[in-house]
Design a protein around this motif. Sequence first.
Motif, PDB file in Angstrom:
ATOM      1  N   GLU A 178       0.775  -1.201   0.155  1.00  0.00           N
ATOM      2  CA  GLU A 178      -0.045  -0.093   0.034  1.00  0.00           C
ATOM      3  C   GLU A 178       0.922   1.355  -0.083  1.00  0.00           C
ATOM      4  O   GLU A 178       0.484   2.077  -0.131  1.00  0.00           O
ATOM      5  CB  GLU A 178      -0.968  -0.048   1.272  1.00  0.00           C
ATOM      6  CG  GLU A 178      -1.984  -1.075   1.132  1.00  0.00           C
ATOM      7  CD  GLU A 178      -1.393  -2.526   1.636  1.00  0.00           C
ATOM      8  OE1 GLU A 178      -0.296  -2.502   1.998  1.00  0.00           O
ATOM      9  OE2 GLU A 178      -2.310  -3.596   1.862  1.00  0.00           O
ATOM     10  N   GLU A 179       2.073   1.238   0.252  1.00  0.00           N
ATOM     11  CA  GLU A 179       3.016   2.351   0.293  1.00  0.00           C
ATOM     12  C   GLU A 179       2.641   3.384   1.427  1.00  0.00           C
ATOM     13  O   GLU A 179       2.717   4.627   1.216  1.00  0.00           O
ATOM     14  CB  GLU A 179       3.260   2.793  -0.959  1.00  0.00           C
ATOM     15  CG  GLU A 179       3.881   1.930  -2.059  1.00  0.00           C
ATOM     16  CD  GLU A 179       4.209   2.468  -3.346  1.00  0.00           C
ATOM     17  OE1 GLU A 179       3.612   3.675  -3.599  1.00  0.00           O
ATOM     18  OE2 GLU A 179       4.954   1.953  -4.183  1.00  0.00           O
ATOM     19  N   VAL A 180       2.283   2.753   2.550  1.00  0.00           N
ATOM     20  CA  VAL A 180       1.969   3.737   3.737  1.00  0.00           C
ATOM     21  C   VAL A 180       2.684   3.133   5.127  1.00  0.00           C
ATOM     22  O   VAL A 180       2.900   1.851   4.983  1.00  0.00           O
ATOM     23  CB  VAL A 180       0.407   3.779   3.823  1.00  0.00           C
ATOM     24  CG1 VAL A 180      -0.194   4.355   2.535  1.00  0.00           C
ATOM     25  CG2 VAL A 180      -0.214   2.407   4.295  1.00  0.00           C
ATOM     26  N   VAL A 181       2.830   3.989   6.130  1.00  0.00           N
ATOM     27  CA  VAL A 181       3.426   3.544   7.560  1.00  0.00           C
ATOM     28  C   VAL A 181       2.040   4.014   8.239  1.00  0.00           C
ATOM     29  O   VAL A 181       1.431   5.128   8.077  1.00  0.00           O
ATOM     30  CB  VAL A 181       4.434   4.576   7.526  1.00  0.00           C
ATOM     31  CG1 VAL A 181       4.296   6.105   7.503  1.00  0.00           C
ATOM     32  CG2 VAL A 181       5.089   4.125   8.987  1.00  0.00           C
ATOM     33  N   ARG A 182       1.978   2.991   9.136  1.00  0.00           N
ATOM     34  CA  ARG A 182       1.096   3.406  10.272  1.00  0.00           C
ATOM     35  C   ARG A 182       1.684   4.130  11.649  1.00  0.00           C
ATOM     36  O   ARG A 182       2.704   3.623  12.055  1.00  0.00           O
ATOM     37  CB  ARG A 182       0.389   2.133  10.870  1.00  0.00           C
ATOM     38  CG  ARG A 182      -0.607   2.110  11.922  1.00  0.00           C
ATOM     39  CD  ARG A 182      -1.124   0.662  12.303  1.00  0.00           C
ATOM     40  NE  ARG A 182       0.132  -0.252  12.627  1.00  0.00           N
ATOM     41  CZ  ARG A 182      -0.257  -1.613  12.647  1.00  0.00           C
ATOM     42  NH1 ARG A 182      -1.469  -2.070  12.189  1.00  0.00           N
ATOM     43  NH2 ARG A 182       0.771  -2.379  12.773  1.00  0.00           N
ATOM     44  N   VAL A 183       1.211   5.279  11.764  1.00  0.00           N
ATOM     45  CA  VAL A 183       1.909   6.054  12.808  1.00  0.00           C
ATOM     46  C   VAL A 183       1.026   6.114  14.147  1.00  0.00           C
ATOM     47  O   VAL A 183      -0.123   6.504  13.802  1.00  0.00           O
ATOM     48  CB  VAL A 183       2.189   7.398  12.323  1.00  0.00           C
ATOM     49  CG1 VAL A 183       2.918   8.410  13.290  1.00  0.00           C
ATOM     50  CG2 VAL A 183       3.003   7.158  11.073  1.00  0.00           C
ATOM     51  N   PHE A 184       1.340   6.243  15.284  1.00  0.00           N
ATOM     52  CA  PHE A 184       0.861   6.229  16.589  1.00  0.00           C
ATOM     53  C   PHE A 184       1.183   7.582  17.169  1.00  0.00           C
ATOM     54  O   PHE A 184       2.332   7.703  17.463  1.00  0.00           O
ATOM     55  CB  PHE A 184       1.308   4.987  17.548  1.00  0.00           C
ATOM     56  CG  PHE A 184       0.577   3.904  16.922  1.00  0.00           C
ATOM     57  CD1 PHE A 184      -0.608   3.251  17.558  1.00  0.00           C
ATOM     58  CD2 PHE A 184       1.302   2.861  16.283  1.00  0.00           C
ATOM     59  CE1 PHE A 184      -1.018   1.969  16.998  1.00  0.00           C
ATOM     60  CE2 PHE A 184       0.973   1.599  15.792  1.00  0.00           C
ATOM     61  CZ  PHE A 184      -0.204   1.255  16.441  1.00  0.00           C
ATOM     62  N   GLY A 185       0.400   8.329  16.905  1.00  0.00           N
ATOM     63  CA  GLY A 185       0.647   9.710  17.589  1.00  0.00           C
ATOM     64  C   GLY A 185       0.202  10.069  18.738  1.00  0.00           C
ATOM     65  O   GLY A 185       0.023   9.104  19.670  1.00  0.00           O
ATOM     66  N   LYS A 186      -0.095  11.454  19.196  1.00  0.00           N
ATOM     67  CA  LYS A 186      -0.480  11.556  20.784  1.00  0.00           C
ATOM     68  C   LYS A 186      -1.740  11.256  20.771  1.00  0.00           C
ATOM     69  O   LYS A 186      -2.580  11.242  20.149  1.00  0.00           O
ATOM     70  CB  LYS A 186      -0.597  13.294  20.626  1.00  0.00           C
ATOM     71  CG  LYS A 186       0.585  13.886  20.954  1.00  0.00           C
ATOM     72  CD  LYS A 186       0.677  15.526  20.910  1.00  0.00           C
ATOM     73  CE  LYS A 186       1.997  16.073  20.874  1.00  0.00           C
ATOM     74  NZ  LYS A 186       1.740  17.617  20.994  1.00  0.00           N
ATOM     75  N   GLY A 187      -1.980  10.678  22.196  1.00  0.00           N
ATOM     76  CA  GLY A 187      -3.157  10.151  22.790  1.00  0.00           C
ATOM     77  C   GLY A 187      -3.494   8.909  22.075  1.00  0.00           C
ATOM     78  O   GLY A 187      -4.562   8.326  21.997  1.00  0.00           O
ATOM     79  N   LYS A 188      -2.395   8.199  21.379  1.00  0.00           N
ATOM     80  CA  LYS A 188      -2.477   6.771  20.919  1.00  0.00           C
ATOM     81  C   LYS A 188      -3.218   6.904  19.524  1.00  0.00           C
ATOM     82  O   LYS A 188      -3.871   6.097  19.188  1.00  0.00           O
ATOM     83  CB  LYS A 188      -2.866   5.948  21.896  1.00  0.00           C
ATOM     84  CG  LYS A 188      -1.908   5.745  23.031  1.00  0.00           C
ATOM     85  CD  LYS A 188      -2.424   4.442  24.059  1.00  0.00           C
ATOM     86  CE  LYS A 188      -1.608   4.113  25.063  1.00  0.00           C
ATOM     87  NZ  LYS A 188      -1.843   3.209  25.845  1.00  0.00           N
ATOM     88  N   LYS A 189      -3.770   8.010  18.912  1.00  0.00           N
ATOM     89  CA  LYS A 189      -4.331   8.083  17.930  1.00  0.00           C
ATOM     90  C   LYS A 189      -3.387   7.381  16.657  1.00  0.00           C
ATOM     91  O   LYS A 189      -2.319   7.681  16.563  1.00  0.00           O
ATOM     92  CB  LYS A 189      -4.687   9.685  17.523  1.00  0.00           C
ATOM     93  CG  LYS A 189      -5.752  10.172  18.421  1.00  0.00           C
ATOM     94  CD  LYS A 189      -5.943  11.575  18.073  1.00  0.00           C
ATOM     95  CE  LYS A 189      -6.985  12.307  19.108  1.00  0.00           C
ATOM     96  NZ  LYS A 189      -7.282  13.627  18.543  1.00  0.00           N
ATOM     97  N   VAL A 190      -4.072   6.729  15.764  1.00  0.00           N
ATOM     98  CA  VAL A 190      -3.503   6.109  14.721  1.00  0.00           C
ATOM     99  C   VAL A 190      -3.776   6.791  13.484  1.00  0.00           C
ATOM    100  O   VAL A 190      -5.058   7.212  13.183  1.00  0.00           O
ATOM    101  CB  VAL A 190      -3.752   4.606  14.778  1.00  0.00           C
ATOM    102  CG1 VAL A 190      -3.007   3.968  13.541  1.00  0.00           C
ATOM    103  CG2 VAL A 190      -3.653   3.982  16.120  1.00  0.00           C
TER     104      VAL A 190
END
Length: 252
Positions: free
Chosen positions: A176-188
Amino acid sequence: MTKMTKMTKKTKIELNKHNHALLNNFCFHLQVEKGLSENTITSYRFDVTQFLEYYLKDAETATEKDIINFLVDLQQMHQTHKSLARKRSSLKIFYDFLKDDAIPIRVDFSKIPTIKYDQTIPDILSVRQMKRLLASIDTSSNLGLRNKAMLELMYACGLRVSEVIGLSIHDIFWQEEVVRVFGKGKKVRMVPVAKTALRCLKDYINNSRRQLRQEKQTDILFLNRLGNKLTRMGIWKIIDKIAKNSGIDKDI
């Protein structure tokens, strides 16, 4: 020549009558029903027109893949993340309008990555400085391959240091050429990755990460020389050292 390359030419691409009518109805809706200012409506019109000139087919037939490809192409032309976030927002509002107007659409915006534009390395350094920094990295060592992959990813995706630290090898979706990122507040969120960054990641994982990991069992993507997770301070020291070695006189 890609669609986006064609869009940079002087030749004007005319919308088909169908898309032109949809766009006019959308802008009329923004003016009369939403009461938006002329400047705001002009911005929406520009963003939607840019996508429709890129897509060329009837607007309602577009899928999330078409919009992701559009945003990735813009990203590779070094559009700012703030600009990309605005374009995604404009297109979502446009397609919500079509849906509310009983026009069947195919796109599912829940599958289109949101775009963050917090302060990141590209905001701290100019595009020219960032290119010089990346070009200066010596990739003849395991740490050099890691640094190249890490900074290419941060640059391509606008990731914060705190987000890079927690990345797992399972957060890279190659097809898919994407990266899964976990940001502030565990938002994905799912963020498109440029092909250059993906190539560097593959090079690092195939030729360097295994050596850095040694005998340890860990899914952490970027490891230090002892096979442990990098720290925030560790990454900033790496960036600062590379910047100084590349002749960039800037306090990072």
